[in-house]
Every structure is written in structure tokens, then in C-alpha cells.
Write a protein that holds these residues in place. Structure first.
Motif, PDB file in Angstrom:
ATOM      1  N   VAL A  15       0.846  -1.188   0.000  1.00 32.26           N
ATOM      2  CA  VAL A  15       0.000   0.000   0.000  1.00 32.26           C
ATOM      3  C   VAL A  15       0.886   1.244   0.000  1.00 32.26           C
ATOM      4  N   GLU A  16       0.481   2.254  -0.769  1.00 30.28           N
ATOM      5  CA  GLU A  16       1.252   3.497  -0.827  1.00 30.28           C
ATOM      6  C   GLU A  16       1.391   4.106   0.565  1.00 30.28           C
ATOM      7  N   GLN A  17       2.566   4.602   0.844  1.00 29.92           N
ATOM      8  CA  GLN A  17       2.879   5.194   2.140  1.00 29.92           C
ATOM      9  C   GLN A  17       2.810   6.716   2.043  1.00 29.92           C
ATOM     10  N   ARG A  18       2.197   7.335   3.068  1.00 30.89           N
ATOM     11  CA  ARG A  18       2.123   8.797   3.117  1.00 30.89           C
ATOM     12  C   ARG A  18       2.498   9.265   4.509  1.00 30.89           C
ATOM     13  N   VAL A  19       3.242  10.359   4.554  1.00 30.98           N
ATOM     14  CA  VAL A  19       3.600  10.994   5.817  1.00 30.98           C
ATOM     15  C   VAL A  19       3.362  12.486   5.646  1.00 30.98           C
ATOM     16  N   GLU A  20       2.549  13.066   6.514  1.00 28.55           N
ATOM     17  CA  GLU A  20       2.270  14.505   6.493  1.00 28.55           C
ATOM     18  C   GLU A  20       2.564  15.068   7.877  1.00 28.55           C
ATOM     19  N   VAL A  21       3.072  16.288   7.905  1.00 22.89           N
ATOM     20  CA  VAL A  21       3.343  16.946   9.181  1.00 22.89           C
ATOM     21  C   VAL A  21       2.454  18.174   9.278  1.00 22.89           C
ATOM     22  N   HIS A  22       1.703  18.260  10.357  1.00 26.23           N
ATOM     23  CA  HIS A  22       0.817  19.397  10.592  1.00 26.23           C
ATOM     24  C   HIS A  22       1.373  20.234  11.733  1.00 26.23           C
ATOM     25  N   CYS A  23       1.391  21.530  11.523  1.00 24.76           N
ATOM     26  CA  CYS A  23       1.890  22.478  12.523  1.00 24.76           C
ATOM     27  C   CYS A  23       0.774  23.450  12.875  1.00 24.76           C
ATOM     28  N   ASP A  24      -0.364  22.926  13.288  1.00 29.67           N
ATOM     29  CA  ASP A  24      -1.549  23.745  13.514  1.00 29.67           C
ATOM     30  C   ASP A  24      -1.432  24.673  14.718  1.00 29.67           C
ATOM     31  N   GLU A  25      -0.675  24.251  15.733  1.00 35.23           N
ATOM     32  CA  GLU A  25      -0.527  25.065  16.937  1.00 35.23           C
ATOM     33  C   GLU A  25       0.951  25.261  17.226  1.00 35.23           C
ATOM     34  N   PRO A  26       1.334  26.417  17.768  1.00 36.03           N
ATOM     35  CA  PRO A  26       2.742  26.652  18.085  1.00 36.03           C
ATOM     36  C   PRO A  26       3.283  25.600  19.047  1.00 36.03           C
ATOM     37  N   GLY A  27       4.456  25.077  18.726  1.00 37.68           N
ATOM     38  CA  GLY A  27       5.109  24.109  19.589  1.00 37.68           C
ATOM     39  C   GLY A  27       4.600  22.690  19.464  1.00 37.68           C
ATOM     40  N   VAL A  28       3.643  22.448  18.559  1.00 42.45           N
ATOM     41  CA  VAL A  28       3.057  21.118  18.401  1.00 42.45           C
ATOM     42  C   VAL A  28       3.256  20.648  16.963  1.00 42.45           C
ATOM     43  N   ARG A  29       3.707  19.417  16.806  1.00 42.65           N
ATOM     44  CA  ARG A  29       3.792  18.786  15.491  1.00 42.65           C
ATOM     45  C   ARG A  29       2.966  17.516  15.534  1.00 42.65           C
ATOM     46  N   VAL A  30       2.054  17.391  14.595  1.00 47.22           N
ATOM     47  CA  VAL A  30       1.270  16.179  14.451  1.00 47.22           C
ATOM     48  C   VAL A  30       1.747  15.502  13.169  1.00 47.22           C
ATOM     49  N   ILE A  31       2.273  14.306  13.322  1.00 47.48           N
ATOM     50  CA  ILE A  31       2.760  13.536  12.179  1.00 47.48           C
ATOM     51  C   ILE A  31       1.680  12.509  11.843  1.00 47.48           C
ATOM     52  N   VAL A  32       1.115  12.657  10.655  1.00 49.11           N
ATOM     53  CA  VAL A  32       0.030  11.793  10.207  1.00 49.11           C
ATOM     54  C   VAL A  32       0.597  10.828   9.171  1.00 49.11           C
ATOM     55  N   CYS A  33       0.412   9.539   9.420  1.00 49.40           N
ATOM     56  CA  CYS A  33       0.931   8.573   8.460  1.00 49.40           C
ATOM     57  C   CYS A  33      -0.139   7.559   8.082  1.00 49.40           C
ATOM     58  N   SER A  34      -0.019   7.063   6.858  1.00 48.13           N
ATOM     59  CA  SER A  34      -0.946   6.051   6.366  1.00 48.13           C
ATOM     60  C   SER A  34      -0.191   5.107   5.451  1.00 48.13           C
ATOM     61  N   GLY A  35      -0.721   3.918   5.318  1.00 50.28           N
ATOM     62  CA  GLY A  35      -0.084   2.912   4.482  1.00 50.28           C
ATOM     63  C   GLY A  35       0.563   1.839   5.323  1.00 50.28           C
ATOM     64  N   GLU A  36       1.676   1.299   4.812  1.00 49.53           N
ATOM     65  CA  GLU A  36       2.391   0.235   5.488  1.00 49.53           C
ATOM     66  C   GLU A  36       3.785   0.721   5.888  1.00 49.53           C
TER      67      GLU A  36
END
Length: 84
Positions: free
Chosen positions: A2-23
């Protein structure tokens, strides 16, 4: 595989949300590791959250990544993970 995806969200100061999907296994952890290491290296980041709701397969190397970041003092399970 399955295709792999990694996204980084910086919605709030000092916070990183790393969103991943796939294998994610030992041989294909590069993009996720790079995103996590960049977040750890950023002095402004105080919290890192990993959203794995889209992950279809993960071996122990994915599970080990948050532990390595935690040792550096920036990983937090208190930041709620995004849910779809």
C-alpha cells in the motif's frame, strides 16, 4: 504494498502532528523517521503526536520510533491523536 504517506501538521505553536498512512516496516520507515527527527531537532517543538489511524501495517520499528523520541523528552501521549 500500500502506498505510504507521511504529512506533518503544525496547527498550533510548539506542536507537530505527524500523520501517516499505508504500510510501515523496517525497509520503508525513512520518510516517517525524517519527519520525527526534524520535529525533535526543532527547538520550538514541545509536543509531537503520531496519528496512525491510516496505518494498515506496522512492524516493531514503527513502534520503536516514538520511544526514541520520548527519550529525547519531546514525545507526548497527552496530545490527543486526530481521528478520522
Amino acid at each position: 504494498m500500500v502506498e505510504q504517506r507521511v504529512e506533518v501538521h503544525c496547527d498550533e505553536p510548539g506542536v507537530r502532528v505527524i500523520v501517516c498512512s499505508g504500510e510501515f516496516g523496517q525497509d520503508v520507515l525513512g520518510p516517517l523517521r525524517a519527519a520525527a527527527e526534524a520535529a525533535v531537532a526543532d527547538a520550538a517543538v514541545r509536543w509531537i503526536a503520531l496519528d496512525v489511524t491510516g496505518v494498515e501495517f506496522a512492524d516493531s520499528t514503527l513502534l520503536n520510533l516514538p520511544l526514541c523520541c520520548c527519550v529525547r523528552g519531546v514525545w507526548s501521549s497527552s496530545v490527543p491523536l486526530r481521528t478520522a
